[in-house]
Design a protein around this motif. Structure first.
Motif, PDB file in Angstrom:
ATOM      1  N   LEU A 112      -6.570   0.668  -3.408  1.00  0.00           N
ATOM      2  CA  LEU A 112      -5.564   1.265  -2.536  1.00  0.00           C
ATOM      3  C   LEU A 112      -4.326   0.388  -2.378  1.00  0.00           C
ATOM      4  O   LEU A 112      -3.291   0.876  -1.929  1.00  0.00           O
ATOM      5  N   LYS A 113      -4.440  -0.871  -2.715  1.00  0.00           N
ATOM      6  CA  LYS A 113      -3.333  -1.799  -2.502  1.00  0.00           C
ATOM      7  C   LYS A 113      -3.127  -2.655  -3.741  1.00  0.00           C
ATOM      8  O   LYS A 113      -4.027  -2.801  -4.558  1.00  0.00           O
TER       9      LYS A 113
ATOM     10  N   SER B 243       0.855  -1.185   0.000  1.00  0.00           N
ATOM     11  CA  SER B 243       0.000   0.000   0.000  1.00  0.00           C
ATOM     12  C   SER B 243       0.888   1.232   0.000  1.00  0.00           C
ATOM     13  O   SER B 243       2.107   1.127   0.196  1.00  0.00           O
TER      14      SER B 243
ATOM     15  N   TYR C 182      -8.186  -8.348  -0.263  1.00  0.00           N
ATOM     16  CA  TYR C 182      -7.626  -7.002  -0.184  1.00  0.00           C
ATOM     17  C   TYR C 182      -8.256  -6.136  -1.269  1.00  0.00           C
ATOM     18  O   TYR C 182      -8.868  -6.625  -2.208  1.00  0.00           O
TER      19      TYR C 182
END
Length: 301
Positions: free
Chosen positions: A101-102, A82, A97
């Motif tokens: 964002l990641k 991230s 996940y």
């Protein structure tokens, strides 16, 4: 009739089955029954319900797409990166996940066999670690494989010196053994030890201090970390009637050793030539007899 509402439109009045009269306000339209509702309103209601179902499905699919599922095997690992951190997840298992964002990357664990070792370096903390096989090793979030190599197998009467790339410190490992150096160590020297017989000796010098030492007699000699072998030679075997002289190169003193024995010089001594000399045995005076003209004998020494 008790089955339903009877509406009688009589002068703007409405009569219920109970006989209660309700005065209808002027300008107000009479209430409509469900059967008399416009068709477009029913279609609009059905459309809104269908739209809600479709939006729910879209949101579920979108959430599924934005939160991917990763299935990990026993030898697999997921690295999730991230903007502010990193994390690792080891298998077997399932990991969720959010890729907005990641970002995730699946990688294999490092397999180290029995005859190998692996060195790992943490890029964030700057620390290192060494793992000897056999085993399955999962990397930490900021680690990378620095080295994957075979162990050093030392035979009997063999030694190896390893030097630290950070401090320059040397360490000695004697055989027989199997050695895995530390992550920051490198092989500096690998040699056979000195095997001495009963009449052998060797001289060693400390490269750091310059000090000398002599090891004499039967045995196996392993140099220390900063030592080096200067000389290997035979001692002086003296018979009963032999001796040898040694001169100290620092003090100038002379030492004499007599047989029957094996003699070894010290680290600062050197033998004087000739190295061995046979001692002479003192003789007794001899007596001779002389004859004079007169026939008398006289003894003279």
């Amino acid at each position: 009739n008790g089955r339903g509402m009877l509406r009688h439109r009589r002068r703007g009045e409405e009569v219920s089955p109970a006989g209660v009269h309700h005065q209808q306000e002027e300008g107000q339209e009479p209430p409509l029954s469900p059967r008399s509702a416009p068709r477009w309103k029913m279609q609009w209601s059905l459309f809104r319900e269908a739209l809600a179902v479709v939006l729910g499905v879209v949101l579920c699919v979108g959430w599924w797409a934005l939160s991917p599922v990763v299935f990990l095997g026993r030898e697999e690992q997921l690295l999730v990166v991230s903007p502010w951190d990193r994390a690792t997840y080891e298998g077997p298992g399932v990991v969720f996940y959010t890729p907005v964002l990641k970002r995730g990357r699946k990688r294999k664990a490092v397999l180290v066999d029995e005859e190998s070792y692996a060195a790992f370096k943490d890029e964030l903390a700057g620390t290192t670690r060494t793992v000897e096989g056999p085993g399955l090793v999962f990397l930490c979030a900021y680690e990378k494989v620095d080295r994957l190599a075979r162990k050093y197998v030392l035979r009997e009467n063999e030694y190896a010196k390893f030097k630290s790339a950070v401090t320059g410190r040397l360490r000695v490992v004697k055989g027989p053994s199997t050695v895995a150096p530390d992550a920051l160590e490198e092989l500096a020297e690998r040699r056979d030890a000195v095997v001495l017989g009963p009449t052998d000796y060797c001289t060693l010098r400390d490269a750091a201090t310059g000090a000398l030492r002599v090891v004499a007699g039967e045995g196996v000699v392993f140099p220390e970390a900063t030592e080096e072998i200067v000389e290997r030679a035979k001692g002086y075997e003296l018979g009963k009637s032999q001796y040898v002289k040694f001169a100290d190169t620092k003090t100038g003193q002379v030492r004499v050793e007599r047989g029957d024995q094996v003699v070894f010089p010290t680290a600062t001594e050197r033998a004087l030539l000739p190295t061995t000399t046979t001692a002479t045995t003192p003789t007794t005076p001899t007596t001779t007899t002389a004859t004079t003209r007169g026939g008398k004998a006289s003894a003279s020494a």
